[in-house]
Design an enzyme around this catalytic site. Structure first.
Site, mmCIF file in Angstrom:
data_model
loop_
_atom_site.group_PDB
_atom_site.id
_atom_site.type_symbol
_atom_site.label_atom_id
_atom_site.label_comp_id
_atom_site.label_asym_id
_atom_site.label_seq_id
_atom_site.Cartn_x
_atom_site.Cartn_y
_atom_site.Cartn_z
ATOM 1 N N LYS A 52 0.845 -1.208 0.000
ATOM 2 C CA LYS A 52 0.000 0.000 0.000
ATOM 3 C C LYS A 52 0.877 1.254 0.000
ATOM 4 O O LYS A 52 0.609 2.208 -0.738
ATOM 5 C CB LYS A 52 -0.958 -0.020 1.204
ATOM 6 C CG LYS A 52 -2.032 -1.103 1.054
ATOM 7 C CD LYS A 52 -2.918 -1.302 2.280
ATOM 8 C CE LYS A 52 -3.837 -2.513 2.045
ATOM 9 N NZ LYS A 52 -4.819 -2.744 3.109
ATOM 10 N N GLN A 96 -5.063 -1.550 9.476
ATOM 11 C CA GLN A 96 -4.947 -2.873 8.858
ATOM 12 C C GLN A 96 -5.495 -3.946 9.798
ATOM 13 O O GLN A 96 -5.164 -3.982 10.988
ATOM 14 C CB GLN A 96 -3.471 -3.154 8.498
ATOM 15 C CG GLN A 96 -3.250 -4.430 7.709
ATOM 16 C CD GLN A 96 -3.753 -4.348 6.256
ATOM 17 O OE1 GLN A 96 -3.945 -3.278 5.696
ATOM 18 N NE2 GLN A 96 -3.971 -5.493 5.649
ATOM 19 N N ASP A 119 -11.136 2.520 3.617
ATOM 20 C CA ASP A 119 -11.384 1.076 3.560
ATOM 21 C C ASP A 119 -12.864 0.778 3.301
ATOM 22 O O ASP A 119 -13.223 -0.356 2.965
ATOM 23 C CB ASP A 119 -11.003 0.419 4.896
ATOM 24 C CG ASP A 119 -9.656 -0.288 4.843
ATOM 25 O OD1 ASP A 119 -9.247 -0.705 3.744
ATOM 26 O OD2 ASP A 119 -9.026 -0.421 5.916
#
Ligand code: L34
Length: 292
Positions: A52, A96, A119
């Site tokens: 990422k 995460q 997200d």
């Protein structure tokens, strides 16, 4: 059988994003800025977050990685989230997953300002997605839809079987596949650990989206000739011939299924890179304040 090249599509999209960012900067706007919170040292999470950060560079974004050890308290994480919510230089951020067991993932997700929730895990974004409103779409489902779109795979009226009902893949991808849109407009069946006749249901499917995290689960006898196979699994399995000691294995028995189907995503190089690039697309949207 045609291989669906997620890596190539993801590279194309990153170039499209980078061009748009340079345009923004030329117009005097700031570069989009993504922050990622990583707790602990899970091997998969380390790899995904590193991808990422690298993708941010390729897109011309600023990125910030915030790390904690796995004994971090929920309170400390919540405090960091509050800071990121209020930091005007941060356009979007992610935490995460998975998180250590002593931390409530739901509490963490709900603490994120939904306008920075790139997200797409916050209930406001999930709710908006489910009724088809503009929102941050969660990255893996969005990546799958993008692959179907870029390969012009017909989905209207198709029988689509989703294996797995997780909040981050199974549920949202089933919602998107049934939505009245293109891709979408499919007849969706969601199978899970309590499903009866799972093999028979799969054998009727025009499209199978496998997201259970069970290596090799989908075998050739479960696949209708000519079906389209999307493999979301990326489990690390021991492999003594590799320097790392492991290799990635999808939820599909690739070797035998590939011969039978019309399209299939490889692991690695299929859905994984699309997950990363969908996060980049959301970060661009956040930087442009398109979701509010
Ligand atoms: N908050 N947690 C949050 N957001 C996410 O979007 C994720 N996910 C899932 C796990 N937890 C998360 C990811 O980032 C899964 N995931 C993810 C991201 C990238 C890849 C796989 C899963 C990926 O890049 N896969 C590569 C191989 C990577 C490797 O070498 O291990 C592939 O080609 O499939």
């Amino acid at each position: 059988m045609q291989l669906i090249d997620g890596k190539k599509i993801a590279d194309d999209i990153k170039q499209e994003i980078a061009a748009e960012v340079e345009q923004m900067v030329a117009n005097g706007q700031k570069r989009p800025h993504l922050a990622a919170i990583l707790v602990g040292h899970d091997g998969g999470s380390e790899t995904y977050v590193a991808h990422k950060v690298k993708a941010c560079e390729q897109c011309g974004f600023k990125s910030t990685l915030i790390r904690f050890e796995d004994d971090v308290t929920e309170a400390a994480l919540l405090e960091t989230i509050e800071k990121l919510n209020n930091d005007t230089d941060i356009d979007g951020f992610i935490v995460q997953l998975p998180l250590p067991r002593h931390i409530s993932e739901q509490k963490i997700i709900e603490a994120i300002d939904y306008r920075k929730d790139v997200d797409g895990f916050h209930p406001i974004n999930v709710g908006r997605m489910s009724i088809g409103l503009p929102c941050f779409l969660s990255a893996t489902p969005a990546g799958i839809m993008e692959l179907l779109a870029r390969y012009n795979i017909p989905t209207k009226g198709a029988n689509c079987v989703v294996l797995g009902r997780s909040n981050i893949v199974g549920k949202p991808v089933s919602t998107l596949m049934m939505q009245k849109s293109n891709p979408g407009d499919a007849t969706v069946t969601v199978c899970h650990s309590a499903t009866k006749n799972l093999k028979e249901i799969c054998a009727q499917a025009d499209i199978i989206i496998a997201a259970l995290g069970s290596p090799g689960f989908v075998t050739a006898d479960m696949v209708k000739p000519g079906a389209i196979i999307i493999d979301v699994g990326t489990t690390r399995v021991p492999d003594a011939t590799r320097k790392s000691g492991f290799r990635l294995r999808g939820d599909v028995d690739f070797e035998n299924v590939a011969e039978k189907c019309s399209y299939i995503t490889p692991v690695p190089g299929g859905v994984g890179p699309m997950t990363i690039v969908s996060l980049m697309k959301n970060t661009l949207l956040a930087g442009q304040h398109k979701i509010y």
